[in-house]
Scaffold this active site. Structure first.
Site, PDB file in Angstrom:
ATOM      1  N   GLU A   1       0.804  -1.228   0.000  1.00 45.71           N
ATOM      2  CA  GLU A   1       0.000   0.000   0.000  1.00 45.71           C
ATOM      3  C   GLU A   1       0.833   1.272   0.000  1.00 45.71           C
ATOM      4  OE1 GLU A   1      -2.537  -0.877   3.403  1.00 45.71           O
ATOM      5  OE2 GLU A   1      -4.108  -1.486   2.016  1.00 45.71           O
TER       6      GLU A   1
HETATM    7  N1  IFG Z   1      -4.373  -3.888   4.483  1.00 46.41           N
HETATM    8  C1  IFG Z   1      -3.113  -3.417   5.074  1.00 46.41           C
HETATM    9  C2  IFG Z   1      -2.941  -3.641   6.554  1.00 46.41           C
HETATM   10  C3  IFG Z   1      -4.238  -3.500   7.335  1.00 46.41           C
HETATM   11  C4  IFG Z   1      -5.289  -4.392   6.695  1.00 46.41           C
HETATM   12  C5  IFG Z   1      -6.548  -4.427   7.547  1.00 46.41           C
HETATM   13  C6  IFG Z   1      -2.051  -5.462   4.222  1.00 46.41           C
HETATM   14  C7  IFG Z   1      -0.811  -6.129   3.674  1.00 46.41           C
HETATM   15  C8  IFG Z   1      -5.571  -3.893   5.312  1.00 46.41           C
HETATM   16  N2  IFG Z   1      -1.996  -4.117   4.382  1.00 46.41           N
HETATM   17  O1  IFG Z   1      -3.018  -6.130   4.498  1.00 46.41           O
HETATM   18  O2  IFG Z   1      -1.999  -2.698   7.075  1.00 46.41           O
HETATM   19  O3  IFG Z   1      -4.662  -2.165   7.405  1.00 46.41           O
HETATM   20  O4  IFG Z   1      -7.384  -5.491   7.153  1.00 46.41           O
END
Ligand code: IFG
Length: 520
Positions: free
Chosen positions: A333
């Site tokens: 992200e």
């Molecule tokens: N995605 C983000 C996490 C977390 C997650 C919550 C990943 C690799 C959503 N990154 O999952 O930091 O915020 O479900």
């Protein structure tokens, strides 16, 4: 009539086989009816059983070295509820749990075991200490549920007779705990290690840094924790592990066959560091500490040598206190990092863990860069990234958010957790296989499975246990038990009977309506 005679005969045989002053014969449970999770490869019950008593001892095969730790672990697990201090006997004999490393069962691999229970004694044999540890987990699950009690229980400690031949399908069977959004104490992490290792999971990935907190002391850069670790989601006081505390966690995990995998997420999810040191930002200005739950708004400056020197310092200190082979450097992200900068950054940092003797793990987005041959990719949401990783020859850790993210709500009434990846009831979290996510991804690309628990909405051990159980035992089984011997219809009955064991473990689990909990 005949069966009554047979039962009486078995009880007589059982009673006469026991050494020492035995109370009246007790019926030994048929080991094929005990709700073992993960389900072993082969369980063969036989008549009678073994009863532990105050004279029961442990015997370590003289030709086997390196079993002191698992032997001590077994004695430590049995003492509180039985009151029996299992000493290590100098000679082999009856009324013992004997531990032996043998190499005559190639199919056991490094983590498989043979468990043999006879009225005269118990034997666990394996190729490696990890296999003995896993055999001990099965032995503990064969003992009455009260074995998890912390005070002496006056019940007969009987295990049914028979043999179990068992080994895992995948070598990587793990959980992830996000200690950055909400900080959790050393004791909470140790409790989590106790729980996941009792289901033969052997990896714990600690998500040690994010926008809301930096949780591991780095001596070269102290403000990462004194400032970056000072808060958390919701504005609470946060916290961090000193390097000594982290080493304590690592040792505790190692004694339970669990490898700690530390993650420092980058270049995104870095606000706690960006708030601590101005040079990490391209504008040389520190950011404010952040206590909400947005993602994707932060990035290291990817074109400064001082940033790579910083990362080198961090990885160097982390590698020095991490005996396991992996360091996770995130990569997820990075929405405000220009793609060319992201790829430039990834191509530069992959050599850093290797410099300190470690293999890098990255979230699936890292497969947009050219992957070092050692880099492992953790699949979580975009299967195209996973396919790209496989195309580059990388191995995968499977963590599909729609199946394995334990912060997903069970259903729309679940108060805790999120639901961006969908709702994951206990059946849905079990009914999948690692190699069915895409035709381009087969078992030889897959190291195994990991179930992440992100903690934006989770702040206590009870809340962890409610979201993680009973879905984690299913994930552990997906990593251990062959796909072709798993089915939800059979598992849900076994899980229902296993509920009493989870209660005995003081696990505050979600009583899913998908599971017939009341059955005997
Ligand atoms: N995605 C983000 C996490 C977390 C997650 C919550 C990943 C690799 C959503 N990154 O999952 O930091 O915020 O479900």
């Amino acid at each position: 009539m005949y069966s009554k005679l047979l039962l009486a005969a078995c009880l007589l045989i059982f009673a006469s086989c026991q050494s020492g002053n035995q109370p009246e014969a007790v019926a030994a449970p048929d080991i094929s009816t005990v709700p073992l999770i993960p389900k072993p490869v082969l369980v063969t019950p036989s008549q009678g059983g073994f009863q532990f008593n105050e004279k029961t001892a442990i015997y370590i095969d003289k030709a086997s070295s390196g079993l002191e730790s698992v032997s001590g672990y077994l004695a430590q697990k049995l003492f509180p509820a039985t009151g029996y201090k299992l000493e290590v006997a100098p000679e082999q004999g009856n009324n013992q749990v004997s531990l032996a490393l043998t190499s005559n069962s190639a199919d056991l691999g490094d983590e498989g075991y043979d468990l043999e229970i006879k009225p005269t004694g118990i034997k666990i044999s394996a190729n490696k200490p990890a296999g003995i540890f896993n055999g001990i987990q099965t032995l503990l699950q064969l003992l009455p549920n009260e074995i998890w009690k912390s005070s002496k229980q006056d019940i007969p400690w009987v295990v049914g007779a028979g043999t179990i031949h068992d080994y895992p399908s995948y070598g990587y069977r793990g959980a992830m705990l996000d200690v950055a959004r909400h900080f959790f104490s050393v004791d909470d992490v140790k409790r989590y290690i106790d729980l996941i290792s009792s289901y033969k999971m052997n990896k714990l990935h600690l998500h040690l840094s994010d926008d809301q907190g930096w949780r591991i002391e780095i001596k070269a850069w102290p403000k990462l924790t004194t400032h970056g670790g000072s808060t958390q989601v919701g504005g609470g006081k946060g916290g961090f592990y000193t390097q000594d505390q982290y080493s304590d966690i690592v040792r505790y995990a190692m004694d339970r066959n669990v490898t700690i995998i530390p993650e420092i997420d980058m270049p995104g999810h870095t606000n706690a560091a960006l708030a601590s040191y101005d040079f990490l930002n391209c504008n040389n200005k520190t950011t404010e500490l952040y206590t909400k739950t947005e993602v994707g708004f932060s990035t290291f400056c990817t074109r400064k040598d001082t940033v790579y020197k910083f990362i080198d310092d961090v990885v160097k200190e982390l590698a020095a206190i991490t005996p396991g082979p992996y360091i996770h450097l995130g990569g997820d992200e990075s929405h405000v990092t220009a793609k060319k900068d992201f790829i430039y950054f990834l191509n530069k940092i992959q050599s850093i863990p290797k410099k300190y003797g470690k293999k890098m793990i990255g979230w699936e987005e890292v497969s947009q860069a050219s992957l070092d041959s050692n880099t492992i990719v953790q699949y979580w949401s975009n299967v195209e990234h996973a396919k790209a990783a496989v195309k580059q020859g990388a191995k995968l850790i499977m963590s599909p958010a729609s199946k394995a993210y334990l912060d997903m709500k069970y259903d729309s009434t679940t108060k805790l957790g999120l639901m961006w990846a969908g709702l994951i009831e206990v059946d849905s979290g079990y009914i999948w296989t690692l190699s069915s996510r895409a035709k381009e991804i087969s078992n030889d690309n897959i190291l195994g499975v990991e179930a992440p628990l992100w903690t934006e909405t989770i702040s206590t051990m009870n809340e962890i246990e409610y979201m993680v159980f009973p879905r984690l035992p299913g994930i552990a089984e997906i990593g251990w038990t062959p796909d072709n011997s798993r089915s939800w219809d059979e598992y849900k009955l076994r899980l229902a009977k296993h509920g009493a064991r989870m209660r005995a473990m003081d696990i505050d689990f979600y009583e899913s309506p998908k599971v017939p909990w009341g059955i005997k």
